[in-house]
Design a protein around this motif. Structure first.
Motif, PDB file in Angstrom:
ATOM      1  N   GLU A  13       0.670  -1.038  -0.223  1.00 23.59           N
ATOM      2  CA  GLU A  13       0.050   0.259   0.133  1.00 23.59           C
ATOM      3  C   GLU A  13       0.501   1.355  -0.033  1.00 23.59           C
ATOM      4  O   GLU A  13       0.938   1.971  -0.479  1.00 23.59           O
ATOM      5  CB  GLU A  13      -0.649   0.052   1.038  1.00 23.59           C
TER       6      GLU A  13
ATOM      7  N   LEU B 257      -9.128  -6.861  -3.622  1.00 22.80           N
ATOM      8  CA  LEU B 257      -8.256  -6.688  -4.019  1.00 22.80           C
ATOM      9  C   LEU B 257      -8.083  -7.436  -4.958  1.00 22.80           C
ATOM     10  O   LEU B 257      -7.955  -7.741  -6.402  1.00 22.80           O
ATOM     11  CB  LEU B 257      -7.088  -6.390  -2.793  1.00 22.80           C
TER      12      LEU B 257
ATOM     13  N   PRO C  24      -2.059  -8.810  -3.746  1.00 22.07           N
ATOM     14  CA  PRO C  24      -2.565  -8.009  -1.749  1.00 22.07           C
ATOM     15  C   PRO C  24      -0.904  -8.199  -1.263  1.00 22.07           C
ATOM     16  O   PRO C  24      -0.835  -6.996  -0.304  1.00 22.07           O
ATOM     17  CB  PRO C  24      -3.598  -8.506  -1.045  1.00 22.07           C
TER      18      PRO C  24
END
Length: 465
Positions: free
Chosen positions: A260, A304, A311
């Motif tokens: 992220e 996701l 992920p």
């Protein structure tokens, strides 16, 4: 109808409890102690060959790590666990056996030079394979009779992939009792897995963990932003971020966060900074996470995956498999993030601490619980010098922690789970906590109107009366 506490009694690790009913004997967990041994645990009062089954709450070594020793000493029963726990145990028990063999090899080299007796490993890979062959997967929510007088059901407890609390129905001589083992209750707001522990409506007796039973977690608003700031300032200094991380659970969470960070561009000037996972077991465990039943994942992770995003993968991710790969990491001067075993700095590829602790520009980042007596706890508590591989190392690196990144619920989380019972159980037995923490959590529960006790190892209870 009897319950005997053996391990994780006034201690955090080594979970093991013996149940007896209708002449059948079963264990709930069979874990290895880690860190300082504060209290001497009572030996199993029966032979391993007399144990008919083991109920395994999850795969962490402090709950599963003595299963190969149990097998080595004669156990031939069944080990019941969720499918994901079985898959992780296949990895973790083999790795634990490898560590035992390596330790024996190192000790015996020294013994030959000093004339000391040979050191025999606690167990070896053959013992691990024997235990693995006894694994029997069960599904969340399925009721299963596992022997005369015993029926069980596993429910998601949100601590680790495949982790469970276990409901156990006991029946003997017309007396029926229900016992619930919490296992390790999950913390809220964890990535990847479903992190809302299943509440159970009723029980006569509950055995509840208490790792954080006398404190509350700090809850940063954005752990991703905090991790990004630690990486940013360390890389800006030209240093490495070393994250001692458990191979199963915590490593995958860190990969999720770093993906992220990279996707959002939260670290500037080092957009493709390398991230090394120097832990073969973690690499295998990540594969289990990526192939698990989607029902185990939280909504965000499922979304996701459905959109085609992996992920746990990103640009700059590198894995180290061999010892040579591991050593090469420290020869590369490029500022980097290193995820390496073990989470408490007690085993695995802790050479990265030796190469980075003394460097002011580096950061050692703790992202999980550090048990008393471990190297990780010493560093977390401010040790100025530590000994690694027989060499004294000056601690000059920044020592940091990611608040709230425990897989365990805090006092309020534990209490919330217990409050899910429609009526208070006749007794809550508190285990899996440091000595004072167990006592403090018992006192907290008593103030809330629960009848609670924290038994020591060897304490036995007649559940029929």
């Amino acid at each position: 109808m009897k319950m005997t506490f053996l391990g994780a009694a006034h201690e955090v690790t080594g979970s093991c409890t013996l149940l007896t009913c209708c002449g059948q004997h079963g264990l709930v967990d069979c874990g290895m102690e880690q860190g300082r041994d504060i209290f001497e645990n009572q030996d199993l009062p029966i032979t391993p060959a007399q144990v008919d089954f083991v109920l395994l709450t999850h795969a962490h070594i402090d709950h599963s790590g003595l299963l190969p020793l149990l097998y080595k000493n004669g156990f031939q029963g069944s080990i019941y666990a969720t499918e994901e726990t079985c898959n992780l145990c296949r990895i973790m028990l083999r790795d634990s056996a490898h560590i035992q063999e390596q330790e024996a090899e190192w000790r015996n080299r020294k013994a030959k030079r000093s004339g000391a007796d040979a050191y025999v490993p606690l167990y070896d890979r053959n013992d691990a394979e024997g235990a693995i062959a006894r694994l029997h997967p069960v599904r969340y929510g399925d009721m299963r009779q596992i022997g005369e007088g015993f029926s069980v059901r596993f429910s998601d407890i949100g601590h680790l992939l495949g982790s469970a609390c276990i409901e156990i129905w006991l029946s003997e001589n017309g007396v029926e009792k229900k016992l619930v083992f919490s296992g390790d209750i999950g913390n809220l707001n964890q990535p990847i897995i479903r992190d809302i522990p299943t509440t159970i409506p009723d029980a006569d007796y509950v055995v509840c963990e208490s790792t954080y039973g006398d404190r509350l977690h700090e809850r940063p608003e954005d752990p991703v932003a905090l991790l990004a700031s630690i990486i940013q300032r360390t890389l800006d200094r030209g240093g490495n971020v070393v994250i001692p991380s458990f191979a199963v659970g915590r490593t995958q969470e860190m990969l999720y966060f770093i993906r992220e960070i990279k996707d959002r561009g939260l670290v500037t000037g080092h957009s493709d900074f390398p991230v090394y996972v120097d832990n073969p077991m973690a690499n295998e465990a990540t594969g289990v996470y990526l192939q698990c039943d989607a029902a185990c994942l939280d909504d965000k992770t499922r979304a996701l995956v459905k959109s085609g995003v992996n992920p746990l993968m990103f640009r700059g991710l590198k894995t180290a498999v061999s010892t040579a790969d591991s050593r090469a990491i420290n020869l590369d001067p490029t500022p980097k993030v290193i995820l390496s075993a073990s989470g408490m700095c007690e085993a695995g590829r802790i050479r990265h601490l030796k190469h980075n602790l003394w460097r002011e520009e580096c950061t050692i980042l703790f992202v999980g619980y550090q048990a008393v007596g471990t190297l990780g706890r010493a560093l977390h508590d401010g040790a100025q010098k530590v000994k690694l591989f027989g060499e004294e190392i000056l601690v000059q690196a920044e020592i940091a922690a990611l608040p709230g990144k425990s897989g365990h619920a805090d006092r309020d989380g534990l209490t919330a789970w217990l409050n899910g019972f429609a009526e208070k159980p006749a007794m809550v037995f508190v285990n899996h906590g440091e000595n004072t923490v167990c006592d403090n959590f018992v006192a907290h529960l008593e103030r809330l109107g629960y009848k609670a006790d924290a038994p020591f190892s060897g304490a036995a209870f007649d559940l029929a009366n």
